[in-house]
Design an enzyme around this catalytic site. Structure first.
Site, PDB file in Angstrom:
ATOM      1  N   SER A   1       0.839  -1.198   0.000  1.00  0.00           N
ATOM      2  CA  SER A   1       0.000   0.000   0.000  1.00  0.00           C
ATOM      3  C   SER A   1       0.874   1.248   0.000  1.00  0.00           C
ATOM      4  O   SER A   1       1.989   1.222  -0.524  1.00  0.00           O
ATOM      5  CB  SER A   1      -0.975  -0.038   1.175  1.00  0.00           C
ATOM      6  OG  SER A   1      -0.305  -0.239   2.395  1.00  0.00           O
ATOM      7  N   GLY A   2       0.419   2.353   0.600  1.00  0.00           N
ATOM      8  CA  GLY A   2       1.045   3.659   0.417  1.00  0.00           C
ATOM      9  C   GLY A   2       2.550   3.693   0.550  1.00  0.00           C
ATOM     10  O   GLY A   2       3.271   4.033  -0.404  1.00  0.00           O
TER      11      GLY A   2
ATOM     12  N   HIS B   1      24.068  18.143  10.052  1.00  0.00           N
ATOM     13  CA  HIS B   1      25.310  17.479  10.453  1.00  0.00           C
ATOM     14  C   HIS B   1      25.238  16.878  11.859  1.00  0.00           C
ATOM     15  O   HIS B   1      24.546  17.390  12.738  1.00  0.00           O
ATOM     16  CB  HIS B   1      26.468  18.470  10.396  1.00  0.00           C
ATOM     17  CG  HIS B   1      26.333  19.609  11.387  1.00  0.00           C
ATOM     18  ND1 HIS B   1      26.808  19.531  12.672  1.00  0.00           N
ATOM     19  CD2 HIS B   1      25.755  20.828  11.256  1.00  0.00           C
ATOM     20  CE1 HIS B   1      26.533  20.652  13.310  1.00  0.00           C
ATOM     21  NE2 HIS B   1      25.900  21.465  12.471  1.00  0.00           N
TER      22      HIS B   1
ATOM     23  N   ILE C   1       4.875  15.531   9.986  1.00  0.00           N
ATOM     24  CA  ILE C   1       5.107  16.311   8.777  1.00  0.00           C
ATOM     25  C   ILE C   1       5.320  17.790   9.134  1.00  0.00           C
ATOM     26  O   ILE C   1       4.595  18.378   9.930  1.00  0.00           O
ATOM     27  CB  ILE C   1       3.941  16.125   7.787  1.00  0.00           C
ATOM     28  CG1 ILE C   1       4.266  16.758   6.437  1.00  0.00           C
ATOM     29  CG2 ILE C   1       2.618  16.638   8.355  1.00  0.00           C
ATOM     30  CD1 ILE C   1       3.300  16.366   5.342  1.00  0.00           C
TER      31      ILE C   1
END
Length: 205
Positions: A11-12, A135, A165
């Site tokens: 799936s996704g 870094h 997100i």
């Protein structure tokens, strides 16, 4: 490394993983396993069985866990390690990886990501689309860095944590194991207790 790749999960997230694998152009054939028995193909690639069938393919395929859920991905990845599966690292050709970056087996690095020098990323992580890791970061095993998340220099993220997100982590911050940082949240102080954190700056909920 083997000539064929088998992705668990069609799936996704599994589709994005397959797209990376296709663009890497390292495998002669790519197929899926998925527990939806009605599914015959995904991304134009054949679904050849369910996750229970993985053990019959260990000798012939590289095996990659294409499942977004951290706990489920961890459970399956550890089983694969136990049985000696060949687990690759998938890095999209359009990702930018700095010098002296270490990436663990089973980790997927998506398109448009930047991972700067001297960073260590553990096994079976997701470094999702357009995220940046600067870094000297240390990302634990089974972590998900969501699309558009940005980590400044010298950040530590503990095992199994999930940064939502568009989240932002300031430099020299440590986030403990098992944390969820909500979408769009900003972390400016160390997080020492597992839990869900949201807001600007984040607070525990």
């Amino acid at each position: 490394m083997k000539s064929k790749l088998l992705i668990i999960g069609a799936s996704g997230h599994g589709k994005v993983v397959a797209d990376i694998a296709i663009k890497m152009n390292k495998w002669q054939s790519i197929a899926f396993l998925d527990d939806d028995k009605s599914l015959r193909s995904s991304m134009g690639l054949e679904v050849i069985g369910t996750s229970d069938d993985v053990f019959t393919h260990i000798d012939d395929y590289d095996i990659f866990v294409g499942i977004g859920n951290n706990d489920t991905r961890k459970r399956i990845h550890e089983v694969l390690e136990t049985v000696g599966a060949s687990i690759p690292i998938l890095i999209h050709p359009n990702a930018i990886i700095g010098n002296q970056v270490e990436i663990g087996d089973g980790t997927a690095v998506m398109a448009g990501t930047v991972v700067n020098c001297c960073t260590k990323i553990g096994k079976s992580c997701i470094v999702n689309t357009g995220s940046t890791i600067d870094h000297d970061n240390c990302i634990g095993n089974f972590v998900h860095i969501s699309p558009g998340a940005h980590l400044a220099g010298s950040v530590k993220v503990g095992q199994g944590s999930w940064l939502g997100i568009g989240s932002v982590v300031s430099n020299n911050i440590a986030i403990t194991n098992g944390c969820i940082v909500g979408a769009g949240s900003v972390v400016v102080k160390d997080i020492s207790k597992p839990g869900i954190y949201v807001g600007i700056p984040v607070r525990r909920v």
